[in-house]
Motif scaffolding. Structure first.
Motif, mmCIF file in Angstrom:
data_model
loop_
_atom_site.group_PDB
_atom_site.id
_atom_site.type_symbol
_atom_site.label_atom_id
_atom_site.label_comp_id
_atom_site.label_asym_id
_atom_site.label_seq_id
_atom_site.Cartn_x
_atom_site.Cartn_y
_atom_site.Cartn_z
ATOM 1 N N LEU A 97 43.708 37.436 53.111
ATOM 2 C CA LEU A 97 42.742 36.880 52.361
ATOM 3 C C LEU A 97 43.055 36.879 50.894
ATOM 4 N N ALA A 98 44.115 37.656 50.404
ATOM 5 C CA ALA A 98 44.419 37.704 48.939
ATOM 6 C C ALA A 98 44.676 36.516 48.560
ATOM 7 N N SER A 99 45.462 35.618 49.359
ATOM 8 C CA SER A 99 45.984 34.416 48.779
ATOM 9 C C SER A 99 45.139 33.223 49.091
ATOM 10 N N VAL A 100 43.972 33.390 49.250
ATOM 11 C CA VAL A 100 42.986 32.392 49.426
ATOM 12 C C VAL A 100 42.219 32.099 48.042
ATOM 13 N N ASN A 101 42.803 30.953 47.585
ATOM 14 C CA ASN A 101 42.527 30.859 46.096
ATOM 15 C C ASN A 101 41.749 29.706 45.806
ATOM 16 N N GLY A 102 41.113 29.546 44.599
ATOM 17 C CA GLY A 102 40.410 28.293 44.319
ATOM 18 C C GLY A 102 38.992 28.274 44.852
ATOM 19 N N ALA A 103 38.804 27.020 45.271
ATOM 20 C CA ALA A 103 37.521 26.796 45.887
ATOM 21 C C ALA A 103 37.784 26.675 47.532
ATOM 22 N N ILE A 133 41.117 44.007 47.237
ATOM 23 C CA ILE A 133 41.939 43.791 48.611
ATOM 24 C C ILE A 133 43.578 43.770 48.104
ATOM 25 N N PRO A 134 44.191 44.226 49.099
ATOM 26 C CA PRO A 134 45.710 44.277 48.675
ATOM 27 C C PRO A 134 46.430 43.011 48.635
ATOM 28 N N THR A 135 47.302 42.723 48.107
ATOM 29 C CA THR A 135 47.690 41.132 47.859
ATOM 30 C C THR A 135 48.494 40.976 49.037
ATOM 31 N N SER A 136 48.825 41.728 49.946
ATOM 32 C CA SER A 136 49.474 41.354 51.180
ATOM 33 C C SER A 136 48.540 41.110 52.128
ATOM 34 N N SER A 142 34.851 42.420 35.643
ATOM 35 C CA SER A 142 35.187 42.085 34.064
ATOM 36 C C SER A 142 36.977 42.012 34.290
ATOM 37 N N ALA A 143 37.496 41.629 33.349
ATOM 38 C CA ALA A 143 38.924 41.432 33.170
ATOM 39 C C ALA A 143 39.628 42.597 33.333
ATOM 40 N N SER A 144 39.092 43.721 32.945
ATOM 41 C CA SER A 144 39.766 44.904 33.093
ATOM 42 C C SER A 144 39.883 45.373 34.547
ATOM 43 N N ASP A 145 38.570 45.172 35.180
ATOM 44 C CA ASP A 145 38.791 45.457 36.926
ATOM 45 C C ASP A 145 39.798 44.517 37.327
ATOM 46 N N ILE A 146 40.036 43.191 37.030
ATOM 47 C CA ILE A 146 40.960 42.531 37.577
ATOM 48 C C ILE A 146 42.365 43.138 37.208
ATOM 49 N N ALA A 147 42.490 43.596 36.244
ATOM 50 C CA ALA A 147 43.773 44.029 35.676
ATOM 51 C C ALA A 147 43.886 45.509 36.262
ATOM 52 N N SER A 148 43.002 46.477 36.637
ATOM 53 C CA SER A 148 43.052 47.538 37.318
ATOM 54 C C SER A 148 43.494 47.230 38.775
ATOM 55 N N ALA A 149 42.859 46.122 39.465
ATOM 56 C CA ALA A 149 43.262 45.793 40.633
ATOM 57 C C ALA A 149 44.731 45.610 40.997
ATOM 58 N N ALA A 150 45.101 44.344 40.008
ATOM 59 C CA ALA A 150 46.501 44.356 39.743
ATOM 60 C C ALA A 150 47.586 45.450 39.819
ATOM 61 N N GLN A 151 46.907 46.515 39.064
ATOM 62 C CA GLN A 151 47.821 47.715 38.759
ATOM 63 C C GLN A 151 48.138 48.423 40.096
ATOM 64 N N MET A 152 47.209 48.482 41.178
ATOM 65 C CA MET A 152 47.277 48.979 42.394
ATOM 66 C C MET A 152 47.773 47.812 43.384
ATOM 67 N N GLY A 153 48.099 46.650 43.191
ATOM 68 C CA GLY A 153 48.590 45.848 44.140
ATOM 69 C C GLY A 153 47.618 45.039 44.793
ATOM 70 N N CYS A 154 46.551 44.849 44.089
ATOM 71 C CA CYS A 154 45.244 44.332 44.693
ATOM 72 C C CYS A 154 44.771 43.070 43.953
ATOM 73 N N VAL A 155 43.814 42.378 44.562
ATOM 74 C CA VAL A 155 43.154 41.148 43.859
ATOM 75 C C VAL A 155 41.477 41.483 44.258
ATOM 76 N N VAL A 156 40.794 40.905 43.047
ATOM 77 C CA VAL A 156 39.399 40.943 43.599
ATOM 78 C C VAL A 156 38.596 39.893 44.033
ATOM 79 N N LYS A 157 37.979 39.959 45.033
ATOM 80 C CA LYS A 157 37.517 38.794 45.677
ATOM 81 C C LYS A 157 36.066 39.108 46.286
ATOM 82 N N LEU A 158 35.135 38.236 46.202
ATOM 83 C CA LEU A 158 33.585 38.520 46.697
ATOM 84 C C LEU A 158 33.882 38.117 48.229
ATOM 85 N N LEU A 159 33.631 39.483 48.834
ATOM 86 C CA LEU A 159 33.726 39.452 50.394
ATOM 87 C C LEU A 159 32.270 39.395 51.062
#
Lengths: 423, 423
Positions: A271-277, A265-268, A229-246
């Motif tokens: 894999l966190a900066s692998v975006n789009g397709a 996963i942490p934004t650092s 959900s959008a709130s999962d994504i927001a929660s992830a951002a709050q802890m310095g993370c992004v959501v990815k299907l791994l």
């Protein structure tokens, strides 16, 4: 050197084009020209804008495979049958095979590898995982002197596009899926992608390669992204993370675990900066350390590039008289059940904003021997949001913890549960 | 299968250790055991904590190479001579070679490739560029059916560590260099790294591989990072960029350009998040699109992992009786002079804060037919900072523009000039 091409869709068309455009280069690299013996398609009479004579097209795939002048069979039809029959027939006749058929490899890769080894032919399938990213060759060859401990990948472009858009725009899942469909990044029936089936097939292939053992798609634990959900994504951002299907394949002694699920996963993390397709695969090896391979995960031209790379390798092997290196599995590792896998969880609970809630919740964690790493409590008036991130524990213990948390009187709702990786 | 190991420093020690620890795995993968025939070192009597008999050590490297029972020579001594003599002697005797010698490959790679082809032996050197990152094999093999147009790399860990620290902390160059030296990321004499010599050697090897042509280190345009200032990094950040020391090899028709210099790249570029001592190489190919390979760029174990991967490949080729695929150069591309290369510039000028300065500066750009993309003028009281980012123009035209800007009466100082890449 004569090639039988089975299938001439998006990828096959690009293969034909590249074979034509690069013919001089390819001949120089191989030592002799690559020639198309025939192209098997369902409708050989269909008009096609391709630089090859129309008489190359045939509806008789098996007849083409059986032709004695064919050296290499390129299978781009996909699916289990009749592709498996064509491939095994070709190999039994001493013909090498290049394929991009992930469904077949994920279901029956071990048998195909054994058949290739028995006939002394090559079986190459760079195009089956992460399209153009040179991945299988490095895993099979470059890291041969090393021991891979873990492979973590973003291997499905559709879901990565959707999650990237949710992260960028704050959109919910359905909205981002619609956008992906409008832009051609998701199919009308997106089930195979969004439910993680496509990623699970690739995970099985990657695990088999990384750990030299048999893993099939049915061995892979699988969760899709439909409940992110959008709130999962927001929660992830709050802890310095992004959501990815791994997709995650890891080895622990003689056990392997292979799983596909959304995770923070942490934004650092690379894999966190692998975006789009885009796709990327992160590999951890004992000596080599951390490696990552990044590139286009789909598309006619990138996938065709992978097929051509395989074709050159296979053609050179044949010309040099090299007996293909046996890729048959020799480690007999067992696949561990998801419940025994140790992971970390991020759990958001909607709770009554009253004293004692945290103590009650903490007791549930303690009862299941799940250690808490961080807790955050945000009062919102009458209710509060309680966010807990755990240390590593077995997935079974974590699942049981969540089940019991849901039953606490002060817990109104388990708002979200997501695994945390790459810490 | 017997190996002569030349050199037993940091990497050689790890190679010996991995050969020992992984011997069963290696034997299974190759089909027979890999055995150390001898280890050539300067001081054979030195005490070493290694799992091999002391009588394996010898000071007579050439004698070891000449031994008739040796199949593969692993050269880890480095430098031009005597390493070149050992390698050519080995190949002339039909022995395959694995080396990590970037200086030699950058100076004389073409000759070595020709010698390997003439003798029908393998010459593998994955460890020479970006240590453990499987890079040369994918470039040589996986992308064989494709046409690489550009390779952009972060291939020197020392400079990447320094620039990463400058970006994170706002420190100046000298301060970050001292920190790198304290932490062991920079040598006491850091010249080879910070002046770009190390990156230039790697750039030559990468260019040769990517474009199948001869490029030597002396063909590479080279600028180090010693003049990169904290304010350059801050200017980069203001335009959404980071500063990296890039090696760039690109092909334009029958010309190649190979260069090493600091440049600004957008933070959204996959190379922008490659930080610390990590390396990465970004490859653009006509069909495959954009690819990136990421990993540790140095270190005993990662480099040894690359050597082992090569050893397995070479041993399997020998065992299968494969004649090595000729890697001799077949494209005869010419290396274009830096002045003819088209790049973009970011130019910061300290100017008098008065009317007409921008008009005068813009006229200088126009006179040299350099098109301006953006201009920003920040008044600071008596003076102002004028920041110009250009569109692509030849490096010669840009350099001439900067020279003339410096002569304008209203220009107090050219504060910084940096190329902009990856846009």
């Amino acid at each position: 050197m004569k090639i039988a091409l089975l299938g001439c869709g998006n990828v096959g068309t690009e293969v034909v084009r590249l074979l034509h455009e690069q013919s001089a280069d390819l001949a120089a690299r191989i030592g002799e020209p690559l020639e198309l013996a025939g192209i098997a398609v369902r409708r050989p009479d269909k008009a096609r804008d391709l630089p090859v004579p129309r008489e190359l097209f045939t509806a008789d795939a098996l007849g083409l495979v059986n032709r004695p002048d064919v050296d290499i069979v390129v299978e781009l039809v996909g699916g289990i049958e009749p592709a498996r029959g064509w491939i095994t027939t070709a190999m039994a006749q001493g013909k090498s095979v290049v394929t991009g058929n992930k469904a077949l490899l994920a279901e029956d890769g071990g048998t195909l590898h054994d058949a290739a080894a028995a006939s002394g032919v090559d079986l190459y399938y760079e195009a089956a995982v992460a399209a153009a990213i040179p991945l299988l060759r490095p895993l099979r060859e470059s890291l041969h002197g090393d021991r891979i401990t873990k492979v973590t990948g973003i291997v499905n472009g559709t879901t990565n596009f959707i999650l990237s858009r949710m992260t960028e725009t704050g959109a919910g899942f359905s909205e981002a899926l619609s956008e992906a469909q409008d832009l051609g990044y998701a199919e009308a029936d997106p089930t195979a992608d969004i439910e993680g089936f496509d990623a699970a097939a690739k995970a099985a292939i990657l695990a088999g390669l990384a750990f030299h053992t048999r893993v099939t798609a049915s061995d892979v634990y699988r969760e899709g992204i439909t409940s992110v959900s959008a709130s999962d994504i927001a929660s992830a951002a709050q802890m310095g993370c992004v959501v990815k299907l791994l997709c995650i394949a890891s080895r622990d002694g003689d056990d392997v675990t292979v799983r596909v699920h959304p995770a923070m996963i942490p934004t650092s993390h690379p894999l966190a900066s692998v975006n789009g397709a885009y796709n990327a695969v992160f590999v951890e090896a004992e000596a080599a350390g951390r490696l990552m391979f990044y590139g286009a995960g789909a598309g006619g031209a990138p996938t065709a590039s992978a097929v051509l790379g395989d074709l050159v390798a296979v053609a050179r092997n044949r010309r040099s008289g090299a007996r293909a290196a046996s890729e048959s599995t020799y480690a007999d590792l067992s696949v561990r059940h998801m419940g025994e896998v140790t992971t970390r969880y991020h759990i958001s609970l909607d709770v009554d904003d009253q004293a004692g809630v945290l103590a009650a919740a903490a007791q549930v964690f303690a009862d299941h021997r799940v250690s808490i790493q961080t807790v955050r409590q945000d009062g919102r008036g009458d209710d509060a949001l309680l966010v807990v991130v755990t240390h590593k524990a077995t997935d079974a213990a974590l699942a049981a913890t969540v089940e019991e948390l849901a039953k606490l009187p002060a817990v109104r709702q388990v708002a979200s549960v997501m695994r945390v990786e790459g810490g």
